[in-house]
Structures are given as C-alpha cells and as structure tokens.
Design a protein around this motif. Structure first.
Motif, PDB file in Angstrom:
ATOM      1  N   TYR A   1      26.915  36.971  35.425  1.00  0.00           N
ATOM      2  CA  TYR A   1      26.303  35.706  34.999  1.00  0.00           C
ATOM      3  C   TYR A   1      27.014  35.079  33.814  1.00  0.00           C
ATOM      4  N   LEU A   2      27.647  35.898  32.982  1.00  0.00           N
ATOM      5  CA  LEU A   2      28.433  35.327  31.890  1.00  0.00           C
ATOM      6  C   LEU A   2      29.702  34.667  32.426  1.00  0.00           C
ATOM      7  N   ILE A   3      30.348  35.303  33.415  1.00  0.00           N
ATOM      8  CA  ILE A   3      31.540  34.716  34.031  1.00  0.00           C
ATOM      9  C   ILE A   3      31.183  33.403  34.731  1.00  0.00           C
ATOM     10  N   ARG A   4      30.028  33.383  35.376  1.00  0.00           N
ATOM     11  CA  ARG A   4      29.586  32.161  36.058  1.00  0.00           C
ATOM     12  C   ARG A   4      28.986  31.144  35.099  1.00  0.00           C
ATOM     13  N   ARG A   5      28.936  31.498  33.824  1.00  0.00           N
ATOM     14  CA  ARG A   5      28.407  30.634  32.783  1.00  0.00           C
ATOM     15  C   ARG A   5      26.958  30.209  33.065  1.00  0.00           C
ATOM     16  N   LYS A   6      26.189  31.173  33.494  1.00  0.00           N
ATOM     17  CA  LYS A   6      24.768  30.950  33.730  1.00  0.00           C
ATOM     18  C   LYS A   6      23.980  31.412  32.510  1.00  0.00           C
ATOM     19  N   LYS A   7      22.929  30.694  32.201  1.00  0.00           N
ATOM     20  CA  LYS A   7      22.072  31.092  31.095  1.00  0.00           C
ATOM     21  C   LYS A   7      21.280  32.343  31.480  1.00  0.00           C
TER      22      LYS A   7
END
Length: 308
Positions: A84-90
């Motif tokens: 989720y950090l790679i996908r830039r998701k909160k």
C-alpha cells in the motif's frame, strides 16, 4: 435498476476476490516460512537413511512453531504495508487504521477481560475428549519464552487484525451490510485456526472485534483488544500451581473483578458502541419557485453500514 444490480454483483464479487487474495497472502506466507524447515527435515532423513516418524516430526515442528509464527507474521506485516505504500494508498483507509480518541481506542481492551472469562468458562465446560483434543492441538503454543510472548501477544494480533478486519472485513463492508461482513470475516478467521474448539471462540472473538471496528470506524481498538486478549493468556500461564488447585479460582476471580471494573472506567466509550450513530440531517436549500432535486444515484451520501 438491472444495471445497478449487475454493478452491485460485480462489486461484491470483486470484494470477495480481493478477500481471497488477502487470505492467500496470510496463509501463503506461513507455508513459505515452513518450506525451509521441511526441506531440512527431508535432507536430514536422506543423510541418515531413515524416515522420521509422524510424532517426531510433530514434536520438531512444535518446538519451532513460535519462531516460524513470528517470522511469517512479521513478513506478512511488511508485505502488506509495502504494497500500500508503493501504491501510495492511505493506510488509514486501505487498512482502516483511522485515528480514534483514547477512550474509543480502549473500548475493546475494556471488554476483553470479561470476554476472556467467558472463553475460559466455555473451555471448562467442554467434554473431556474435546478438552484433551484441544490441549494437544495447542501444544505448539509456547508460553513463557520471549519469542513466544512477542509472537502470540504482539505480532499475531497485529497481523490478524490487518488481514481479517483491516482488509477482508473492511472490503466486504463496502459492498454488503456490515453485519454480514462481520460474520463472513469472523467465520474465515475461525476456520484458519483449524481445531473446532478454536473455531468456536475465534469466531466469537472475530465477530466481537469486527462489531467494534465497524462502530468505531477503525481497527486500532481491535488491535489493542486482541493484544490484551492474547497477553492475558500469556500472563495466566505464569500463575503458580498450588496443591489445592486454587490457581483457577484466582484467575477466574481476577478476571471477574477486572471484567467488571474496566468497562465501568470506560463506560461512556463502551456505551457508545451500543447506541445508534447519529444520522446526518439532510436539509438542502432551494430557491423560491424551484423544485428540490434529490439525487437518483445510490452511494451519493455516506452511510452507516449497520443501517443497510
């Protein structure tokens, strides 16, 4: 209307598919960690020219169970956060890690001593055959060692709340009634524990945490509550045995006192769990002579999943 229903079905199927992927990640990581151990066992058998019997293999796996659980749990947490950090998701939305006030954060932990007391009584009332089977199934859970405490009381609660409430229940609750999302995620949580007795109280635990998470809008309360539940289990193992067998009465009495006192100290936040969330008042303004146009598409306004 038919188009809306078709879209709804697609959303449900998509959420179920994602839930299967999350579960596969959780189980697959455990299998991946066990593979090197199985390879080492096979290599040892080839060198020795003998086949390890089932009891010896089970004993060896139980000896390393806590270490393997710790490693697989940490790897799962790292992978989930990395995705989720790679996908830039909160993370607050993707994993339902929304901040909550301290009293709300403590709601699950406030109720856990009473829940643990009920689980203990449930286990005491089991038939002898079931109890013996449950004890044998729990042989791999090490209590007292540092690795065992970290694995059971810290890492396991975090990774399980990430997967079963933060990902699976969170996704399901967006496309179906909240109560159904809670039941489905709790059932999967119970099945993953394997043993029928474990399934029974893991299902109850999952439903309990799922209810609190939906009411608070965050999995932080269930993470803390899950940590508290497992920590109590570790603490209980340190109660010294007595010749009279009074250690059980000490544990039950302590759980009863704390189980009553803790919710009372946090009664406002605990009480809020069981009151309907206030519904926003929709008071649109219209100019004189204009008819008020209400939205025709579903999902225009936010809603409480429990009201579906």
């Amino acid at each position: 209307m038919n188009q809306y229903r078709a879209s709804r079905v697609e959303q449900v199927l998509a959420a179920l598919g994602k839930s299967v992927c999350y579960l596969s990640l959780f189980l697959g990581m455990q299998v991946a960690v066990m593979i090197p151990v199985m390879v080492a066992v096979a290599a040892e058998e080839l060198r020795g020219g003998s086949v390890m019997d089932e009891d010896a293999l089970t004993a060896m796996m139980n000896a390393d169970a806590m270490t393997l659980t710790l490693i697989s749990g940490l790897l799962t947490i790292v992978v989930v956060l990395a995705i989720y950090l790679i996908r830039r998701k909160k993370l607050s939305e993707a994993l339902m890690l929304r901040p909550v006030p301290v009293p709300t954060l403590l709601t699950a932990a406030s109720l856990v001593p009473a829940l643990y007391l009920l689980v203990t009584i449930f286990l005491m009332l089991l038939p002898q055959e079931w109890s013996q089977s449950y004890i044998e199934a729990s042989a791999g859970i090490d209590s007292g060692s540092l690795i065992g405490i970290i694995s059971v009381a810290v890492v396991a609660p975090i990774v399980e709340e990430f997967i079963f409430r933060g990902l699976i229940m969170n996704r399901l609750s967006r496309v179906m009634p909240g109560w159904l999302a809670v039941v489905l995620s709790a059932a999967v949580f119970g099945v993953c524990h394997g043993h029928p007795v474990w399934f029974a109280y893991a299902f109850a635990l999952g439903a309990f945490f799922g209810f609190i998470d939906l009411r608070t809008g965050s999995i932080w309360p269930s993470i803390l509550g899950h940590v508290a539940f497992n920590a109590i289990g570790q603490i209980v193992t340190f109660v010294p045995e007595t010749e009279e067998g009074t250690e059980l009465l000490i544990v039950l009495g302590t759980l009863l006192v704390v189980g009553i006192a803790a919710p009372l100290f946090n009664r406002r936040a605990v009480g809020a769990l069981f009151h309907p969330a206030p519904q926003p008042q929709f008071t649109p303004m219209s100019l004189p002579g204009q008819e008020l146009e209400l939205p025709t598409q579903p999902g225009t306004y936010e809603f409480d999943p429990w009201d579906e």
